[in-house]
Design an enzyme around this catalytic site. Structure first.
Site, PDB file in Angstrom:
ATOM      1  N   HIS A  75      28.342  35.316  43.000  1.00 18.55           N
ATOM      2  CA  HIS A  75      27.562  36.553  42.883  1.00 18.55           C
ATOM      3  C   HIS A  75      27.146  36.789  41.430  1.00 18.55           C
ATOM      4  O   HIS A  75      27.964  36.725  40.533  1.00 18.55           O
ATOM      5  CB  HIS A  75      28.403  37.761  43.348  1.00 18.55           C
ATOM      6  CG  HIS A  75      28.563  37.817  44.832  1.00 18.55           C
ATOM      7  ND1 HIS A  75      28.941  38.960  45.489  1.00 18.55           N
ATOM      8  CD2 HIS A  75      28.370  36.881  45.793  1.00 18.55           C
ATOM      9  CE1 HIS A  75      28.991  38.715  46.789  1.00 18.55           C
ATOM     10  NE2 HIS A  75      28.659  37.464  47.000  1.00 18.55           N
ATOM     11  N   TYR A 204      30.110  49.137  45.465  1.00 17.52           N
ATOM     12  CA  TYR A 204      31.138  50.127  45.119  1.00 17.52           C
ATOM     13  C   TYR A 204      30.476  51.493  45.252  1.00 17.52           C
ATOM     14  O   TYR A 204      29.539  51.802  44.516  1.00 17.52           O
ATOM     15  CB  TYR A 204      31.620  49.935  43.679  1.00 17.52           C
ATOM     16  CG  TYR A 204      32.527  48.745  43.485  1.00 17.52           C
ATOM     17  CD1 TYR A 204      32.010  47.461  43.295  1.00 17.52           C
ATOM     18  CD2 TYR A 204      33.914  48.899  43.474  1.00 17.52           C
ATOM     19  CE1 TYR A 204      32.848  46.368  43.102  1.00 17.52           C
ATOM     20  CE2 TYR A 204      34.761  47.810  43.280  1.00 17.52           C
ATOM     21  CZ  TYR A 204      34.217  46.552  43.099  1.00 17.52           C
ATOM     22  OH  TYR A 204      35.049  45.478  42.911  1.00 17.52           O
ATOM     23  N   PRO A 296      43.210  48.237  42.970  1.00 21.21           N
ATOM     24  CA  PRO A 296      42.295  47.146  43.317  1.00 21.21           C
ATOM     25  C   PRO A 296      40.828  47.384  42.937  1.00 21.21           C
ATOM     26  O   PRO A 296      40.000  46.488  43.112  1.00 21.21           O
ATOM     27  CB  PRO A 296      42.444  47.038  44.837  1.00 21.21           C
ATOM     28  CG  PRO A 296      42.915  48.373  45.281  1.00 21.21           C
ATOM     29  CD  PRO A 296      43.748  48.918  44.166  1.00 21.21           C
ATOM     30  N   LYS A 300      41.217  42.867  39.976  1.00 17.68           N
ATOM     31  CA  LYS A 300      41.840  42.104  38.891  1.00 17.68           C
ATOM     32  C   LYS A 300      43.206  41.494  39.184  1.00 17.68           C
ATOM     33  O   LYS A 300      43.674  40.645  38.414  1.00 17.68           O
ATOM     34  CB  LYS A 300      42.000  43.015  37.653  1.00 17.68           C
ATOM     35  CG  LYS A 300      40.705  43.391  37.009  1.00 17.68           C
ATOM     36  CD  LYS A 300      40.067  42.181  36.349  1.00 17.68           C
ATOM     37  CE  LYS A 300      38.694  42.464  35.812  1.00 17.68           C
ATOM     38  NZ  LYS A 300      37.765  41.367  35.982  1.00 17.68           N
ATOM     39  N   TYR A 388      34.288  43.033  34.244  1.00 18.65           N
ATOM     40  CA  TYR A 388      34.329  42.628  35.654  1.00 18.65           C
ATOM     41  C   TYR A 388      34.335  41.106  35.811  1.00 18.65           C
ATOM     42  O   TYR A 388      35.123  40.562  36.589  1.00 18.65           O
ATOM     43  CB  TYR A 388      33.151  43.248  36.413  1.00 18.65           C
ATOM     44  CG  TYR A 388      33.359  43.233  37.911  1.00 18.65           C
ATOM     45  CD1 TYR A 388      34.152  44.196  38.532  1.00 18.65           C
ATOM     46  CD2 TYR A 388      32.810  42.234  38.711  1.00 18.65           C
ATOM     47  CE1 TYR A 388      34.373  44.177  39.908  1.00 18.65           C
ATOM     48  CE2 TYR A 388      33.030  42.203  40.075  1.00 18.65           C
ATOM     49  CZ  TYR A 388      33.811  43.182  40.665  1.00 18.65           C
ATOM     50  OH  TYR A 388      34.043  43.145  42.021  1.00 18.65           O
TER      51      TYR A 388
HETATM   52  C1  PHB Z   1      37.885  42.361  48.423  1.00 19.72           C
HETATM   53  O1  PHB Z   1      36.909  41.693  48.768  1.00 19.72           O
HETATM   54  O2  PHB Z   1      38.940  42.347  49.082  1.00 19.72           O
HETATM   55  C2  PHB Z   1      37.804  43.215  47.225  1.00 19.72           C
HETATM   56  C3  PHB Z   1      36.655  43.194  46.461  1.00 19.72           C
HETATM   57  C4  PHB Z   1      36.571  44.001  45.336  1.00 19.72           C
HETATM   58  C5  PHB Z   1      37.628  44.810  44.985  1.00 19.72           C
HETATM   59  C6  PHB Z   1      38.784  44.817  45.743  1.00 19.72           C
HETATM   60  C7  PHB Z   1      38.872  44.006  46.869  1.00 19.72           C
HETATM   61  O3  PHB Z   1      37.528  45.602  43.890  1.00 19.72           O
END
Ligand code: PHB
Ligand code: APR
Length: 394
Positions: A75, A204, A296, A300, A388
């Site tokens: 990505h 997000y 989460p 990270k 990120y």
């Molecule tokens: C996930 O795909 O499980 C995932 C992706 C981004 C995050 C947390 C979990 O910030």
């Protein structure tokens, strides 16, 4: 009681323990990995799925990136969604071409287990460490149970890679460790669904009803999360309610439609920040979730675990090669610099995107202002992007 001997005794076959064992083997250093759960269990435990640029490079350079390169989804950006509109953060433009790769943690675990077993590595499943001994001596030992018998594994050093609920951290004498902690007043309800992702990238989403996240595992599997109460009862969330709530939060003014499908996994992820200092006591080295937990929101946890054992692997290699102790002595300080950078980033993402109890209107306006800034200023977006994709140096 029978005793065995190895160079590095590793407790835990999560990403930290497995990557460490693999890196050590590449340096000709022998290890034994003790894992309380079965192979089947660790290979199917659904966890995180975002690999930083540097994590992918490390796995590739270590020779365990072949399937990751074939199946991982690269990505170049992500979306921040709020106020009914999406805003793309072009990660690669802001970070000299760096990207992230979506590839499930359990896939990384499968690849590492296969690589270790192929190379004749010693991984013991359903082998629970019960205690560690002689940390101050030159022959520390791990006492473990396997096949109904109790045994000792004598080592030069012990790596505590046994996660947040392991035994290694607690084996360090009282007064040595300082713990730093924050609990968040919410959790995530996560699902894995058999449906194509509804967008190409991660979303997000900040919404008045709470945070939501659209992620994925493959072109046919979508991973989604909803902010919920910390003590949320999963039974109160039949599938239809989950889809409805996700659709409401992820809705945009231009009619975003979330595809739905059979839910194949459902769980609650608690949200916590936690660090112990230092990461080492005598001949015991802590790595990964055994030493620190991040919420989460910054994706990270896995990356930080890998960063720890990269440092530990190099330090142990230098020690075995020449007896040099500088890198081992610096292990904790070296790792903690990254740990705290990542703690800050994860906390910052968390507080920017979630709904906080009490609904303080002042806080809510600060959040909106922060989101508007991050999505309109190149400098602010770069801060998000470089953290990120993962900072090369901290
Ligand atoms: C996930 O795909 O499980 C995932 C992706 C981004 C995050 C947390 C979990 O910030
Ligand atoms: N004896 C042997 N194994 C143990 C013991 C014990 N007493 N206690 C725990 N373990 C095992 C667990 O069963 C688990 O498989 O240690 C392993 C720790 O693995 P993880 O929890 O995956 O931790 P880590 O390798 O540090 O990876 C961190 O995992 O929790 C996620 O989001 C987190 O992505 C991050 C990553």
């Amino acid at each position: 009681m029978s005793a065995e001997r190895t160079q590095v005794g590793i407790v835990g076959a999560g990403p930290a323990g497995l990557v460490l064992s693999h890196l050590l083997a590449l340096e000709g250093i022998e290890s034994v990995v003790l894992e309380a759960r079965s192979r089947e269990y660790v290979e199917h435990r659904v966890r995180a799925g975002v690999l930083e640029h540097g994590t992918v490079e490390l796995l590739r350079e270590a020779g365990v990136g072949e399937r990751l390169q074939r199946e991982g989804l690269v990505h170049h950006g992500l979306e921040l969604r709020f106020g009914g509109a999406g805003h793309r953060i072009v990660l690669s433009d802001l970070t000299d071409g760096r990207t992230i790769t979506v590839y499930g943690q359990q896939e990384v675990v499968k690849d590492l287990i296969a690589a270790r077993l192929d190379a004749g590595g010693d991984l013991r499943f359903e082998a629970s460490a019960v205690s560690v001994h002689g940390l101050d001596s030159e022959r520390p030992a791990i006492r473990f149970t396997h096949d109904g018998a109790e045994r000792d594994l004598r080592c030069d050093v012990i790596a505590g890679c046994d996660g947040f609920h392991g035994i290694c951290r607690d084996a360090i004498p009282a007064g040595v460790l300082a713990a730093y902690e924050r609990e968040y007043p919410f959790a995530w309800l996560g699902i894995l669904a058999e449906v194509a992702p509804s967008a190409e990238e991660l979303i997000y989403c900040h919404h008045d009803r709470g945070f939501a996240l659209h992620s994925m595992r493959s072109p046919k599997l979508t991973r989604l999360y909803l902010q919920c109460e910390p003590d949320e009862d999963l039974d109160a969330w039949p599938d239809e309610r989950i889809w409805e709530e996700l659709q409401t939060r992820l809705a945009t003014d231009d009619g975003f439609r979330l595809g739905s499908g059979p839910i194949v996994e459902k769980g609650i992820t608690p949200m916590r920040s936690f660090v112990v200092e230092p990461l080492q006591h005598a001949r015991l080295y802590l790595a990964g979730d055994a030493a620190h937990i991040v919420p989460p929101t910054g994706a990270k946890g896995l990356n930080l675990a890998v960063a720890d054992v990269r440092v530990l692997g190099e330090a142990l290699a230098a020690w075995y090669r020449s007896g040099a102790t500088e890198l081992l002595q610096a292990y904790s300080d070296t790792c903690l610099r990254r740990v705290w950078r990542v703690q800050h980033f994860s906390w910052w993402m968390t507080q920017m995107l979630h709904r906080f109890a009490g609904d303080d209107p002042f806080e809510a306006r600060l959040q909106r202002s922060q989101l508007a800034y991050v999505t309109s200023s190149r400098a602010a977006a770069t801060t998000l992007a470089e953290n990120y994709v993962g900072l090369a140096r901290v």
